[in-house]
Design a protein around this motif. Structure first.
Motif, PDB file in Angstrom:
ATOM      1  N   ARG A 119       0.834  -1.211   0.000  1.00  0.00           N
ATOM      2  CA  ARG A 119       0.000   0.000   0.000  1.00  0.00           C
ATOM      3  C   ARG A 119       0.863   1.255   0.000  1.00  0.00           C
ATOM      4  O   ARG A 119       0.513   2.250  -0.620  1.00  0.00           O
ATOM      5  N   ILE A 120       1.989   1.184   0.680  1.00  0.00           N
ATOM      6  CA  ILE A 120       2.901   2.336   0.629  1.00  0.00           C
ATOM      7  C   ILE A 120       3.413   2.513  -0.800  1.00  0.00           C
ATOM      8  O   ILE A 120       3.484   3.632  -1.318  1.00  0.00           O
ATOM      9  N   ALA A 121       3.708   1.389  -1.446  1.00  0.00           N
ATOM     10  CA  ALA A 121       4.171   1.480  -2.835  1.00  0.00           C
ATOM     11  C   ALA A 121       3.102   2.121  -3.714  1.00  0.00           C
ATOM     12  O   ALA A 121       3.400   2.963  -4.568  1.00  0.00           O
ATOM     13  N   LEU A 122       1.854   1.728  -3.484  1.00  0.00           N
ATOM     14  CA  LEU A 122       0.773   2.308  -4.279  1.00  0.00           C
ATOM     15  C   LEU A 122       0.630   3.800  -4.001  1.00  0.00           C
ATOM     16  O   LEU A 122       0.370   4.588  -4.912  1.00  0.00           O
ATOM     17  N   PHE A 123       0.817   4.162  -2.742  1.00  0.00           N
ATOM     18  CA  PHE A 123       0.734   5.574  -2.377  1.00  0.00           C
ATOM     19  C   PHE A 123       1.816   6.373  -3.098  1.00  0.00           C
ATOM     20  O   PHE A 123       1.550   7.432  -3.676  1.00  0.00           O
ATOM     21  N   VAL A 124       3.027   5.808  -3.124  1.00  0.00           N
ATOM     22  CA  VAL A 124       4.124   6.480  -3.826  1.00  0.00           C
ATOM     23  C   VAL A 124       3.814   6.572  -5.315  1.00  0.00           C
ATOM     24  O   VAL A 124       4.028   7.608  -5.955  1.00  0.00           O
ATOM     25  N   LEU A 125       3.256   5.494  -5.848  1.00  0.00           N
ATOM     26  CA  LEU A 125       2.876   5.492  -7.265  1.00  0.00           C
ATOM     27  C   LEU A 125       1.869   6.603  -7.545  1.00  0.00           C
ATOM     28  O   LEU A 125       1.983   7.342  -8.533  1.00  0.00           O
ATOM     29  N   PHE A 126       0.911   6.717  -6.652  1.00  0.00           N
ATOM     30  CA  PHE A 126      -0.115   7.753  -6.826  1.00  0.00           C
ATOM     31  C   PHE A 126       0.530   9.135  -6.836  1.00  0.00           C
ATOM     32  O   PHE A 126       0.264   9.964  -7.708  1.00  0.00           O
ATOM     33  N   LEU A 127       1.399   9.379  -5.844  1.00  0.00           N
ATOM     34  CA  LEU A 127       2.023  10.698  -5.764  1.00  0.00           C
ATOM     35  C   LEU A 127       2.876  10.970  -7.004  1.00  0.00           C
ATOM     36  O   LEU A 127       2.903  12.088  -7.516  1.00  0.00           O
ATOM     37  N   LEU A 128       3.539   9.917  -7.499  1.00  0.00           N
ATOM     38  CA  LEU A 128       4.336  10.073  -8.712  1.00  0.00           C
ATOM     39  C   LEU A 128       3.470  10.525  -9.877  1.00  0.00           C
ATOM     40  O   LEU A 128       3.807  11.471 -10.590  1.00  0.00           O
ATOM     41  N   GLY A 129       2.344   9.827 -10.031  1.00  0.00           N
ATOM     42  CA  GLY A 129       1.433  10.195 -11.106  1.00  0.00           C
ATOM     43  C   GLY A 129       0.939  11.615 -10.954  1.00  0.00           C
ATOM     44  O   GLY A 129       0.902  12.391 -11.915  1.00  0.00           O
ATOM     45  N   PHE A 130       0.613  11.979  -9.725  1.00  0.00           N
ATOM     46  CA  PHE A 130       0.096  13.326  -9.488  1.00  0.00           C
ATOM     47  C   PHE A 130       1.182  14.360  -9.781  1.00  0.00           C
ATOM     48  O   PHE A 130       0.905  15.414 -10.356  1.00  0.00           O
ATOM     49  N   ALA A 131       2.424  14.028  -9.395  1.00  0.00           N
ATOM     50  CA  ALA A 131       3.520  14.963  -9.661  1.00  0.00           C
ATOM     51  C   ALA A 131       3.699  15.151 -11.162  1.00  0.00           C
ATOM     52  O   ALA A 131       3.966  16.268 -11.623  1.00  0.00           O
ATOM     53  N   VAL A 132       3.517  14.076 -11.930  1.00  0.00           N
ATOM     54  CA  VAL A 132       3.642  14.216 -13.384  1.00  0.00           C
ATOM     55  C   VAL A 132       2.541  15.115 -13.920  1.00  0.00           C
ATOM     56  O   VAL A 132       2.775  15.987 -14.753  1.00  0.00           O
ATOM     57  N   ASN A 138      -4.822   4.048 -12.086  1.00  0.00           N
ATOM     58  CA  ASN A 138      -4.468   2.656 -11.857  1.00  0.00           C
ATOM     59  C   ASN A 138      -4.083   2.408 -10.409  1.00  0.00           C
ATOM     60  O   ASN A 138      -4.383   1.348  -9.869  1.00  0.00           O
ATOM     61  N   ALA A 139      -3.427   3.387  -9.781  1.00  0.00           N
ATOM     62  CA  ALA A 139      -3.078   3.198  -8.373  1.00  0.00           C
ATOM     63  C   ALA A 139      -4.346   3.019  -7.546  1.00  0.00           C
ATOM     64  O   ALA A 139      -4.418   2.117  -6.695  1.00  0.00           O
ATOM     65  N   ALA A 140      -5.364   3.842  -7.820  1.00  0.00           N
ATOM     66  CA  ALA A 140      -6.613   3.715  -7.070  1.00  0.00           C
ATOM     67  C   ALA A 140      -7.262   2.361  -7.342  1.00  0.00           C
ATOM     68  O   ALA A 140      -7.761   1.687  -6.435  1.00  0.00           O
ATOM     69  N   VAL A 141      -7.249   1.934  -8.622  1.00  0.00           N
ATOM     70  CA  VAL A 141      -7.885   0.667  -8.990  1.00  0.00           C
ATOM     71  C   VAL A 141      -7.178  -0.509  -8.308  1.00  0.00           C
ATOM     72  O   VAL A 141      -7.812  -1.388  -7.728  1.00  0.00           O
ATOM     73  N   ILE A 142      -5.847  -0.492  -8.357  1.00  0.00           N
ATOM     74  CA  ILE A 142      -5.108  -1.614  -7.751  1.00  0.00           C
ATOM     75  C   ILE A 142      -5.370  -1.653  -6.250  1.00  0.00           C
ATOM     76  O   ILE A 142      -5.575  -2.722  -5.675  1.00  0.00           O
ATOM     77  N   LEU A 143      -5.377  -0.482  -5.629  1.00  0.00           N
ATOM     78  CA  LEU A 143      -5.624  -0.451  -4.182  1.00  0.00           C
ATOM     79  C   LEU A 143      -6.960  -1.102  -3.846  1.00  0.00           C
ATOM     80  O   LEU A 143      -7.057  -1.951  -2.960  1.00  0.00           O
TER      81      LEU A 143
END
Lengths: 277, 194, 586
Positions: free
Chosen positions: B4-17, B36-41
């Motif tokens: 879940r932390i990985a997904l959170f980081v993924l989400f923030l990465l996407g948002f930063a982009v 996709n981060a939300a879907v996977i979560l």
């Protein structure tokens, strides 16, 4: 690097940092929430799902049975996206003349004035570098693989109530089969499945039947989106199979259509270029 | 937790982009990433309550296979019979519950509805299956994952794909109109008009 | 046939119409195409009125249709609720959409594909108004959104592509946050229906703690993007200004209000919903004033109207939020809610009319700049408009938006502000009224006779160009909406009573309606007319003040303030964070 430049670099990323911190702070409790997952819906579906919907694949039971109304909305999103994407791309012919000239970066010309037809931009569109898009390898492989992929797509679509799969998944596979056929097809191929007109008709009819299937419940079942097939004495799983087929055809035709449109755009760009030469 | 932390980081990465990158196509990728981060979560967390895919025939087959490994080929045939009968009733799921009696009843009923050839086998196999079902009960509870998140996310994925397709088409037109993929440059050129 | 069987007609009939229009497009190219397209439009925009009329007796009695779509098991199925609120939102949607579609026959994008997407948008409006399931709300909002991106882009200008793209990105991102909000609620409660979530949260210690609060904040903020209140409004002006005129009318009139009233269902049920509504109400009051200042600074006539949409929605949200905060069961809450809805309905009518009439005038003259265009009435006359329909309808709508009696805007603003009297929001709204007056004096100059010093009058400089006559469909649509503006203005007290009654349907206190009606102000009293007079005088003063060098310098600063794509996202993040902090620490 002077301190001033460091400062200005920091200043320019400040909005990004602020928004990331804000979003991160809000989302971290949601991502890390550890309440045990609720099981009421799962237990109900495990016990009653098959009896109520007729589908052993509980995901199919939910998205084509219990929550078919959501699926209708999703289908509509797809329909609008396909029609909008194709419209936006198709109208791109001659868009350069309406908008800004790509070469003339110094003095952008107001688009409105150009669109109104008061001025005409005489500069020719820049030549797109033409890459060779097709090779023999691609044509042979996709041409031979296309029918196989189509058959597999129909299998995924038709058995969606029993096994992993369903209308959407099957439809996407069908769409890739169509794109394969189009890529591998030569002049005068014997299939009409790759013609844009045929796909558009297929998609329109499938959408019509989907709406009709929802409507029939009003007359034959007991309200919108009720299982009208059960109302006339057929097995209740029939409703899910029917919806799977309709949605599969619709998605296949829609996404296939989009793929074909993008392929023929490539052709269109070539044609345009020839005209300008 | 770590995933879940990985997904959170993924989400923030996407948002930063989305916020930070200038290229519109990369912004569209960013939107895809956060979606996709939300879907996977959602799917990942919903899959923690069970240990089987939410397809109940698989459940019967698994029960059959487990029984088979314990008591010879009988269980596998029982599973096959249950499948051959075609019409799945809640009773066919009974082996999942792990009770011996209903397992026998399931086979009896399923084979009754199924082809005649299969029906003959049932008598010999009932004993083996009973044994197998016992061992299955020892293996721990059979339960499917929550199918609701999967169905919901199916919808969300399709919607995400549609949004992406439309956004890419718009980006294509914007490029044709302005000759750039840089969002600030697009704003500057287009808002130059009176 | 019982009403719960055919109630989904309001959603499905437009879809059936859209399906017919798609068939017309796919099989087209002969003379049947047009017939099929019109049949689809009739099925989609005409037949739902039958359903509306058939359900009127039921909602008038205070009844509500509730249940699960398709009668599936409520453990997983989708709940819906068709009550007075849903009925009124549908009334709003179908009246403006019908008029806008008729207008589209005379201008802008046409054809079966446009009709189909337009009908789908109408259907999504109806579905949003009656859903009682949070994931279904997500799907409805996405359908509505994607239809609007396509419709905005359909005007085929680079600016409209950029507007559609910005809207798509910011609203697409917001919808992912909405999805995470759904995740939070589902994880905590295991339900997706509003009622289920509310019951589930109530049974949890501390209402689900931080996750519950943040989920509510995410969902509210994602809907607030669609409603376009203050920190989150940045996408709106460009998209509404650059869309085709009939689409602008529907976007401004209906599309941004439907999510608001759908959200009220959520907020009324959930714990802390009242606090979220309260903050949105404050933001709405600030929006009303700030947006009107920006509107006053605009040059482009349609962009000016678009900023007015933001400002007027601020009025609606201010009253709506106050109503949610005090609770709609109280007589004050019922009064405010009815006022907010009435203003939303009337705004849909007069703003639709403004977009259509200004669109006709600027199209005919070929000039959209407020400072350049003069004598639009004369130009229209030369374009074959013998009876000045467009000029008259513009002035009807302008009087309505500036709240002059006896137009409908006067009635709704009186009801709306009455409930807020004595609060600081009231003074903001009053100041916003002055700005509205001033900016419409400015906009109405396009109909003033041309000055000698005016540099260009495009038609004069280009006399050889043949004038396109104004299409009769445009006149019909404008006429219909103008009649509706005047009619609803005259019948406003009765409509107000009806709205209050419809909103009190369902499990609410029986005395609410009577209490609210007893508190309602007299429409034509010395007090209200005096306020109107002050607004008129103050508006003229503001208009003159804006003309001074100092005023115009200030307005230039406002007009040319930097705007960027990144700003949309930064303000969205800050908006979500602000709302979360408010809910967590209040």
């Amino acid at each position: 690097m002077t301190p001033r430049r460091v400062f200005s670099a920091l200043w320019s990323i400040l909005p990004l940092v602020i928004s990331l911190v804000a979003v991160g702070a809000i989302l971290i409790p949601i991502f890390l929430e550890s309440t045990p997952w609720p099981v009421e819906a799962r237990n109900h579906l495990e016990d009653q799902g098959v009896a109520e919907s007729g589908a052993q694949n509980l995901v199919s039971a939910v998205y084509l049975g219990y929550r078919a109304f959501d699926t209708l909305g999703e289908t509509i999103v797809l329909l609008v996206a396909v029609s909008g994407t194709i419209g936006i791309i198709a109208r791109a012919k001659g868009a350069l003349a309406k908008g800004f000239d790509r070469e003339d970066k110094g003095s952008p010309v107001p688009a409105v004035a150009l669109a109104a037809g008061t001025t005409s931009l005489s500069a020719p569109p820049p030549r797109l570098r033409r890459a060779k898009t097709r090779t023999d390898l691609l044509e042979v492989v996709t041409g031979k693989l296309g029918p196989v992929v189509l058959v597999f797509g129909f299998y995924v679509m038709l058995y969606g109530h029993l096994s992993p799969g369903g209308g959407f998944q099957g439809g996407v596979v069908i769409a890739s089969g169509i794109v394969f056929l189009a890529l591998g097809g030569k002049e005068g191929a014997s299939t009409r499945l790759t013609e844009a007109g045929v796909l558009a008709r297929l998609e329109a009819m499938a959408f019509f039947f989907l709406v009709l299937a929802a409507f029939l419940g009003m007359f034959m079942g007991s309200g919108f989106f009720t299982n009208f097939l059960a109302g006339v004495g057929l097995p209740s799983v029939g409703f899910i199979i029917l919806l799977n087929i309709i949605i599969g055809l619709k998605v296949g035709a829609g996404i296939g259509f989009m793929g074909i449109a993008m392929l023929s755009r490539v052709e269109g760009a070539k044609g345009e270029e020839v005209n300008h030469d | 937790m770590i995933e879940r932390i990985a997904l959170f980081v993924l989400f923030l990465l996407g948002f930063a982009v989305i916020v930070g990158h200038k290229n519109v196509v990369k912004k569209i990728f960013g939107l895809n990433i956060i979606n996709n981060a939300a879907v996977i979560l959602f799917v990942l967390e919903g899959a923690k309550v069970g240990n089987q895919a939410p397809i109940l025939t698989t459940g019967a087959a698994v029960a059959g296979a487990a029984a088979g490994s314990a008591g010879g080929s009988g269980g596998a045939v029982a599973g096959a019979v249950a499948q051959m009968s075609g019409e799945v009733t809640p009773v066919a799921l009974a082996p999942a519950a792990g009770t011996v009696d209903s397992a026998c009843a399931a086979i009896a009923e399923a084979s009754g509805a199924g082809p005649g050839a299969a029906a003959g086998l049932t008598g010999d196999l009932a004993g083996n299956v009973a044994e197998g079902a016992n061992s299955l009960a020892n293996l721990g509870a059979f339960s499917v994952v929550d199918p609701v998140p999967q169905a919901l996310m199916l919808t969300a994925i399709v919607i995400g794909v549609c949004i992406t397709a439309l956004a890419l088409a718009l980006a294509f037109r914007l490029y044709k109109a302005t000759g750039t993929f840089d969002i600030d440059e697009m704003y500057r050129r287009i808002h130059h008009e009176p | 046939m019982s009403p719960d069987r055919f109630i989904f007609g309001v959603v499905m009939l437009p879809l059936l119409g859209a399906a017919i229009a798609f068939i017309a497009k796919a099989f087209g190219r002969d003379r049947w195409t047009k017939g099929l397209e019109y049949l689809g439009a009739f099925v989609g925009l005409g037949l739902p009125w039958v359903v509306m009329v058939a359900t009127l007796p039921l909602v008038l009695e205070g009844g509500a249709l509730e249940g699960v779509v398709g009668l599936w098991n409520p453990a997983v199925g989708i709940f819906y609720r068709f009550d007075g609120l849903a009925w009124m939102v549908n009334l709003l949607g179908f009246s403006v959409a019908g008029a806008a579609w008729i207008y589209s026959l005379g201008s802008g994008p046409k054809g079966p594909a446009f009709t189909a997407v337009f009908l789908i948008q109408t259907s999504a409006l109806a579905a949003t108004s009656m859903t009682a399931d949070i994931f279904n709300l997500f799907v409805c909002l996405e359908v509505m959104g994607i239809a609007s991106y396509v419709l905005i882009a359909s005007s085929d200008k680079p600016g409209s592509f950029l507007a559609a793209f910005s809207y798509l990105m910011v609203s697409g991102t917001a919808m992912v946050f909405f999805l995470l909000g759904i995740y939070g609620f589902y994880r905590l409660t295991g339900y997706l229906s509003y009622q289920g979530i509310a019951t589930g949260l109530a049974s949890l210690p501390n209402f689900g703690g931080v996750t519950g609060i943040l989920s509510l904040a995410l969902i509210t903020a994602a809907v607030a993007i669609r409603v376009a209140i203050m920190p989150l409004y940045g996408w709106l002006p460009d998209s509404h200004a650059l869309a085709p005129h009939p689409v602008s009318a529907v976007l401004s009139g209906v599309l941004i209000k439907t999510p608001l009233f759908a959200l009220s269902r959520v907020l009324l049920l959930l714990p802390l919903g009242a606090q979220a509504g309260e903050l949105m109400g404050y933001a709405g009051a600030i929006t009303a004033l700030v947006a009107v200042v920006i509107a006053l600074a605009q040059k482009d006539s349609k962009r000016l109207l678009a900023y007015h949409t933001v400002s007027q929605i601020g009025y609606v949200v201010a009253a709506w939020g106050a109503a949610i905060a005090v609770g709609v069961h109280t007589s004050l809450g019922a009064l405010l809610m009815a006022g907010a809805f009435l203003h939303a309905l009337f705004h849909a009518l007069f703003k639709g009319l403004l977009f259509l009439s200004v669109g006709t005038a600027t199209d005919t003259a070929g000039e959209r700049n407020v400072y350049q265009l003069r004598g639009a009435g004369r130009i229209l006359g030369r374009a074959g408009e013998r009876f000045p329909v467009t000029t008259l309808t513009f002035f009807v709508a302008a009087l309505a938006i500036t709240a002059m009696p006896p137009m409908n805007g006067f009635a709704s603003k009186t009801f709306l502000t009455y409930g807020l009297k004595g609060t600081w929001q009231y003074s903001l709204l009053f100041a916003a009224s002055l700005g509205t007056m001033a900016s419409f004096i400015k906009l109405s100059r396009i109909f003033w006779p041309p000055k000698k010093s005016t540099l260009t009058e495009p038609v004069e400089t280009n006399p050889d160009k043949p004038m396109d006559p104004v299409h009769p469909a445009r006149k019909i649509a404008q006429g219909l909406l103008a009649l509706a503006c005047i009619g609803t203005g005259l019948g406003a007290p009765a409509l107000f009573a009806l709205t209050t009654e419809l909103f009190s349907s369902g499990p609410r206190a029986a005395g609410t309606t009577l209490g609210a009606l007893a508190r309602a102000p007299q429409l034509y009293s010395v007090d209200t007319l005096q306020t109107t007079l002050w607004i008129l005088i103050g508006g003229i003063m503001v208009f003159l003040g804006a003309g001074t060098p100092w005023g115009s310098g200030l307005l230039r600063v406002v007009r040319e303030r930097p705007r960027s794509f990144r700003g949309l996202f930064v303000s969205f993040s800050l908006g979500v964070a602000g709302l979360s902090a408010w809910l967590l620490f209040i």
